[in-house]
Motif scaffolding. Sequence first.
Motif, PDB file in Angstrom:
ATOM      1  N   THR A   1      35.959  45.291  32.096  1.00 56.69           N
ATOM      2  CA  THR A   1      36.232  44.435  30.930  1.00 56.69           C
ATOM      3  C   THR A   1      37.663  44.637  30.451  1.00 56.69           C
ATOM      4  OG1 THR A   1      33.920  44.533  30.228  1.00 56.69           O
ATOM      5  CG2 THR A   1      35.535  43.903  28.570  1.00 56.69           C
ATOM      6  N   ASP A   2      38.088  45.891  30.354  1.00 56.51           N
ATOM      7  CA  ASP A   2      39.439  46.197  29.896  1.00 56.51           C
ATOM      8  C   ASP A   2      40.480  45.692  30.883  1.00 56.51           C
ATOM      9  OD1 ASP A   2      41.000  47.550  27.807  1.00 56.51           O
ATOM     10  OD2 ASP A   2      41.646  48.862  29.444  1.00 56.51           O
ATOM     11  N   ARG A   3      40.154  45.755  32.161  1.00 61.02           N
ATOM     12  CA  ARG A   3      41.083  45.248  33.181  1.00 61.02           C
ATOM     13  C   ARG A   3      41.284  43.743  33.029  1.00 61.02           C
ATOM     14  NH1 ARG A   3      39.726  45.186  39.659  1.00 61.02           N
ATOM     15  NH2 ARG A   3      41.539  43.942  40.338  1.00 61.02           N
ATOM     16  N   VAL A   4      40.209  43.020  32.804  1.00 57.27           N
ATOM     17  CA  VAL A   4      40.311  41.571  32.618  1.00 57.27           C
ATOM     18  C   VAL A   4      41.106  41.249  31.355  1.00 57.27           C
ATOM     19  CG1 VAL A   4      39.015  39.441  32.233  1.00 57.27           C
ATOM     20  CG2 VAL A   4      38.162  41.134  33.864  1.00 57.27           C
ATOM     21  N   ARG A   5      40.809  41.962  30.273  1.00 62.13           N
ATOM     22  CA  ARG A   5      41.508  41.713  29.010  1.00 62.13           C
ATOM     23  C   ARG A   5      42.998  41.952  29.144  1.00 62.13           C
ATOM     24  NH1 ARG A   5      43.638  44.379  24.913  1.00 62.13           N
ATOM     25  NH2 ARG A   5      43.538  43.485  22.803  1.00 62.13           N
ATOM     26  N   GLU A   6      43.383  43.068  29.748  1.00 58.98           N
ATOM     27  CA  GLU A   6      44.802  43.376  29.904  1.00 58.98           C
ATOM     28  C   GLU A   6      45.498  42.349  30.793  1.00 58.98           C
ATOM     29  OE1 GLU A   6      46.686  45.617  28.358  1.00 58.98           O
ATOM     30  OE2 GLU A   6      44.899  46.003  27.142  1.00 58.98           O
ATOM     31  N   THR A   7      44.791  41.863  31.799  1.00 54.00           N
ATOM     32  CA  THR A   7      45.357  40.837  32.677  1.00 54.00           C
ATOM     33  C   THR A   7      45.617  39.554  31.907  1.00 54.00           C
ATOM     34  OG1 THR A   7      44.211  41.756  34.611  1.00 54.00           O
ATOM     35  CG2 THR A   7      44.992  39.487  34.774  1.00 54.00           C
ATOM     36  N   VAL A   8      44.633  39.116  31.123  1.00 54.46           N
ATOM     37  CA  VAL A   8      44.799  37.887  30.334  1.00 54.46           C
ATOM     38  C   VAL A   8      45.910  38.059  29.302  1.00 54.46           C
ATOM     39  CG1 VAL A   8      43.681  36.288  28.741  1.00 54.46           C
ATOM     40  CG2 VAL A   8      42.397  37.193  30.693  1.00 54.46           C
ATOM     41  N   GLN A   9      45.964  39.228  28.650  1.00 58.03           N
ATOM     42  CA  GLN A   9      47.012  39.470  27.652  1.00 58.03           C
ATOM     43  C   GLN A   9      48.408  39.361  28.266  1.00 58.03           C
ATOM     44  OE1 GLN A   9      46.959  40.686  23.824  1.00 58.03           O
ATOM     45  NE2 GLN A   9      48.541  39.314  24.613  1.00 58.03           N
ATOM     46  N   GLN A  10      48.609  39.941  29.427  1.00 52.97           N
ATOM     47  CA  GLN A  10      49.914  39.865  30.079  1.00 52.97           C
ATOM     48  C   GLN A  10      50.229  38.430  30.480  1.00 52.97           C
ATOM     49  OE1 GLN A  10      52.204  42.449  30.341  1.00 52.97           O
ATOM     50  NE2 GLN A  10      53.477  40.656  30.796  1.00 52.97           N
ATOM     51  N   MET A  11      49.226  37.702  30.930  1.00 50.09           N
ATOM     52  CA  MET A  11      49.441  36.297  31.291  1.00 50.09           C
ATOM     53  C   MET A  11      49.842  35.474  30.069  1.00 50.09           C
ATOM     54  SD  MET A  11      46.172  35.823  33.845  1.00 50.09           S
ATOM     55  CE  MET A  11      46.290  34.037  33.890  1.00 50.09           C
TER      56      MET A  11
END
Length: 309
Positions: free
Chosen positions: A287-297
């Motif tokens: 979940t945290d990996r997905v969130r951090e990916t979306v935030q950077q995008m």
Amino acid sequence: MMNASDGRDDADTAEPMARVIPLHGYREPDDERGSLEKAVASGLAFLRRRVAGDYEVDEFGYDPDFTDSVLVPLARLLYRHWFRVELHGLDNVPDTGPALLAANHSGVLPLDAIMLQVGLRDALDRHLRLLGADLVYQVPFLGHLSRKSGHTLATPPDALRLLAKGELVGVFPEGFKGVGKPFSERYRLQRFGRGGFVVTALRARVPIIPTAIVGAEEIYPKIGDLKPLARLLGFPYFPVTPTFPLLGPLGVVPLPSKWMIQVGEPISVEDYDPDQADDPMAVYELTDRVRETVQQMVYDLLLRRGPAF
């Protein structure tokens, strides 16, 4: 070129072309007139199908005919002419088969979900089945309309059934925390809930596709919250914006911000065992990996977009 039989030119032996004599005052319809005629014809055909009962609704209440004939054309006006949406990364969306799109959420009203749905429908001819909060379906008219457009409850059983049918499913893990956050916190992603979407992806064995949306934060800049009124109405918040409630109904008109949507590379769940859907640490990590990916995008899109209007 000469005719081999008698030496005459082909032009001499060809039948004379018919002359088209325009009627007095007649003018060929231009593109705008043709589009209007097509819209009227499409509307009449839609009404005939409704009267004759020539349409289908699936087990979730999704009505493709109503969605494609009424809802999508209306939303498309906002998509193309008001928000001027740019949609990137379409190669990351599978042409067929199930996948779970996870996107950031914002804008006071969930227009970002609708714009994402329209963009994928027009670009890829894939209908995004969105998962919504319970409150949406507790409002009589809104709940019925959401069902007809293909949305359903954000619950694991409904999501798993859709994915098992090969559907493209969209989820906004921030929920109301994202869509109702103040303008001062724009583009800062909130917590992605308890990772229910990750549990669903692990059990269904489908990829998670991170998706970033920029532009929705500016349509209704939330500068206040009338919490007593929100509690009275049973809403998670009652927003105050520069135009609402000051301008009354006119305050509901969204500001014409410039939108960009980026679909990221799918995150595979193949490295995880299905049993890890019950492992809180594994769920939290993904979940945290997905969130951090979306935030950077989101940050990258903001730099690419430039001015908000």
